[in-house]
Design a protein around this motif. Structure first.
Motif, short mmCIF file in Angstrom:
data_model
loop_
_atom_site.label_atom_id
_atom_site.label_comp_id
_atom_site.label_asym_id
_atom_site.label_seq_id
_atom_site.Cartn_x
_atom_site.Cartn_y
_atom_site.Cartn_z
N ALA A 113 -3.45 17.78 1.11
CA ALA A 113 -2.47 18.69 0.51
C ALA A 113 -3.07 20.09 0.48
CB ALA A 113 -2.13 18.24 -0.91
N TYR A 114 -2.21 21.09 0.53
CA TYR A 114 -2.75 22.45 0.53
C TYR A 114 -1.83 23.41 -0.20
CZ TYR A 114 0.51 23.38 4.40
OH TYR A 114 1.63 23.52 5.18
N VAL A 115 -2.42 24.49 -0.67
CA VAL A 115 -1.69 25.60 -1.28
C VAL A 115 -1.82 26.79 -0.35
CG1 VAL A 115 -1.58 27.20 -3.22
CG2 VAL A 115 -2.13 24.80 -3.62
N ASP A 116 -0.70 27.33 0.08
CA ASP A 116 -0.71 28.55 0.90
C ASP A 116 -0.53 29.73 -0.03
OD1 ASP A 116 -0.45 30.59 2.69
OD2 ASP A 116 1.27 29.76 3.76
N THR A 117 -1.61 30.48 -0.25
CA THR A 117 -1.55 31.58 -1.21
C THR A 117 -0.66 32.73 -0.74
OG1 THR A 117 -3.67 32.33 -0.29
CG2 THR A 117 -3.72 31.10 -2.38
N VAL A 118 -0.41 32.83 0.57
CA VAL A 118 0.54 33.83 1.05
C VAL A 118 1.93 33.50 0.52
CG1 VAL A 118 1.74 34.71 3.08
CG2 VAL A 118 -0.74 34.53 3.10
N SER A 119 2.33 32.24 0.62
CA SER A 119 3.65 31.83 0.13
C SER A 119 3.76 31.99 -1.38
CB SER A 119 3.92 30.36 0.52
OG SER A 119 3.93 30.21 1.93
N VAL A 120 2.68 31.63 -2.09
CA VAL A 120 2.68 31.77 -3.55
C VAL A 120 2.85 33.24 -3.93
CG1 VAL A 120 1.33 31.49 -5.66
CG2 VAL A 120 1.27 29.72 -3.90
N ALA A 121 2.09 34.12 -3.27
CA ALA A 121 2.15 35.55 -3.58
C ALA A 121 3.52 36.14 -3.23
CB ALA A 121 1.05 36.28 -2.84
N ARG A 129 3.26 43.78 -0.60
CA ARG A 129 2.22 43.39 0.35
C ARG A 129 1.43 42.22 -0.23
NH1 ARG A 129 -1.82 46.97 1.13
NH2 ARG A 129 -1.47 47.88 -0.93
N VAL A 130 1.14 41.23 0.60
CA VAL A 130 0.43 40.04 0.11
C VAL A 130 -0.80 39.73 0.96
CG1 VAL A 130 2.44 39.01 -1.01
CG2 VAL A 130 1.97 38.51 1.41
N SER A 131 -1.33 40.74 1.67
CA SER A 131 -2.59 40.52 2.38
C SER A 131 -3.68 40.29 1.35
CB SER A 131 -2.94 41.73 3.24
OG SER A 131 -3.23 42.85 2.42
N LEU A 132 -4.81 39.76 1.78
CA LEU A 132 -5.92 39.51 0.85
C LEU A 132 -6.38 40.81 0.22
CD1 LEU A 132 -7.78 37.46 -0.43
CD2 LEU A 132 -9.30 37.67 1.56
N ASP A 133 -6.48 41.87 1.01
CA ASP A 133 -6.89 43.17 0.47
C ASP A 133 -5.89 43.67 -0.57
OD1 ASP A 133 -9.29 43.48 1.83
OD2 ASP A 133 -8.33 44.37 3.58
N ALA A 134 -4.60 43.52 -0.28
CA ALA A 134 -3.56 44.00 -1.21
C ALA A 134 -3.61 43.23 -2.52
CB ALA A 134 -2.19 43.87 -0.57
N LEU A 135 -3.85 41.93 -2.45
CA LEU A 135 -3.91 41.13 -3.68
C LEU A 135 -5.18 41.43 -4.47
CD1 LEU A 135 -2.54 37.74 -2.32
CD2 LEU A 135 -1.38 39.35 -3.83
N CYS A 136 -6.28 41.71 -3.77
CA CYS A 136 -7.49 42.12 -4.48
C CYS A 136 -7.24 43.42 -5.23
CB CYS A 136 -8.65 42.30 -3.49
SG CYS A 136 -9.35 40.74 -2.87
N GLU A 137 -6.54 44.34 -4.59
CA GLU A 137 -6.21 45.60 -5.25
C GLU A 137 -5.32 45.36 -6.46
OE1 GLU A 137 -3.98 49.86 -4.20
OE2 GLU A 137 -4.40 48.41 -2.62
N ALA A 151 -15.58 34.53 6.89
CA ALA A 151 -14.96 33.34 6.32
C ALA A 151 -15.45 33.05 4.91
CB ALA A 151 -15.23 32.13 7.22
N LEU A 152 -16.75 33.15 4.65
CA LEU A 152 -17.25 32.82 3.31
C LEU A 152 -16.88 33.91 2.31
CD1 LEU A 152 -18.76 30.75 1.66
CD2 LEU A 152 -20.88 32.00 2.13
N LEU A 153 -17.06 35.17 2.68
CA LEU A 153 -16.69 36.27 1.78
C LEU A 153 -15.20 36.22 1.47
CD1 LEU A 153 -17.17 38.87 0.21
CD2 LEU A 153 -16.93 40.13 2.38
N ASP A 154 -14.38 35.99 2.48
CA ASP A 154 -12.93 35.92 2.25
C ASP A 154 -12.57 34.75 1.35
OD1 ASP A 154 -12.81 38.12 3.84
OD2 ASP A 154 -11.60 37.21 5.44
N SER A 155 -13.30 33.64 1.47
CA SER A 155 -13.05 32.49 0.59
C SER A 155 -13.42 32.83 -0.85
CB SER A 155 -13.86 31.27 1.06
OG SER A 155 -13.35 30.78 2.28
N GLU A 156 -14.51 33.57 -1.03
CA GLU A 156 -14.91 33.98 -2.38
C GLU A 156 -13.85 34.87 -3.01
OE1 GLU A 156 -18.63 35.84 -1.62
OE2 GLU A 156 -19.77 33.96 -1.55
N LEU A 157 -13.35 35.82 -2.24
CA LEU A 157 -12.30 36.70 -2.75
C LEU A 157 -11.02 35.92 -3.02
CD1 LEU A 157 -12.84 39.79 -0.40
CD2 LEU A 157 -13.48 39.60 -2.81
N LEU A 158 -10.68 35.01 -2.11
CA LEU A 158 -9.46 34.23 -2.28
C LEU A 158 -9.54 33.34 -3.52
CD1 LEU A 158 -6.67 33.50 -1.25
CD2 LEU A 158 -7.72 31.77 0.24
#
Length: 226
Positions: A113-121, A129-137, A151-158
């Motif tokens: 099972a998975y959660v798509d954070t783009v869909s959630v956002a 905007r729902v890019s990772l950078d936009a959500l961090c902001e 990949a690892l840094l983006d996972s930490e931010l996500l």
């Protein structure tokens, strides 16, 4: 609940066109909180890195030349992921690439099972905007180290973004310890008899008893103030 925040970097956009995974980063969560356990590795894609992809993640042919093949790390990857729910930003992209790699080495596709954070956002912030950078902001998450995709840094931010999308750091209302220990708070109705409320106004007898009690106090302060 055990979840795995996952991200990949690739040589392109389409696994059906022969593009490959070159990096996988995973972070383990328990009840949306990182445990400190990670899986991270680079892969030799056995193909030339397109310039456009290298511009995004900075992974060159020279850097990846001595890295393991996906087949060399697949068992370690699958063991780390297990049957946990996956948390992925634009899940179809990463799952499509990983399933293509698994098929190449004769392994079953991911059925987690998975959660798509783009869909959630998108549901939570329609039209934004729902890019990772936009959500961090939006959530005031420091992404200043994200000069290129990783990949690892983006996972930490996500993982931090996902926590905020799930309700933020106070979503458990202070019951984190009970939740972690598997304790569930339950309200139980009581069958004990309910005492009738006491009248607030004192009776005549109570007023008389109070007056007698006051006579025993020598030099009361309220009389001195008067």
């Amino acid at each position: 609940m055990r979840e795995i925040v996952l991200d990949t970097e690739t040589t392109g956009l389409d696994p059906l066109a022969g593009h490959r995974v070159v990096e996988v980063g995973c972070i383990e969560l328990l009840n949306t909180v990182a445990t400190g356990k990670t899986f991270h590795t680079y892969f030799n894609p056995e193909m030339i890195m397109p310039a456009g992809a290298q511009d995004i993640h900075g992974l060159s042919d020279e850097f990846l030349a001595d890295k393991p093949l996906f087949a060399d790390k697949v068992e370690e990857f699958l063991e780390f992921v297990g049957d946990a729910q996956l948390v992925i930003h634009n899940a179809q992209f990463d799952i499509g690439f990983l399933n293509a790699e698994l098929e190449r080495v004769g392994k079953p596709k991911l059925m987690n099972a998975y959660v798509d954070t783009v869909s959630v956002a998108r549901r939570k912030f329609p039209g934004q905007r729902v890019s990772l950078d936009a959500l961090c902001e939006r959530f005031s998450i420091d992404n200043s180290n994200r000069i290129k995709h990783g990949a690892l840094l983006d996972s930490e931010l996500l993982a931090e973004v996902y926590l905020e999308l799930s309700g933020g750091r106070q979503r458990d209302l202070g019951l984190a310890a009970e939740i972690a220990g598997g304790v569930t708070a339950v309200l139980v109705a009581s069958n004990l008899p309910v005492r009738p409320p006491r009248p607030h106004a004192p009776s005549v007898a109570e007023l008389a008893a109070h007056a007698e009690f006051l006579k025993q106090i020598k030099e009361p302060m309220w009389l001195a103030a008067a």
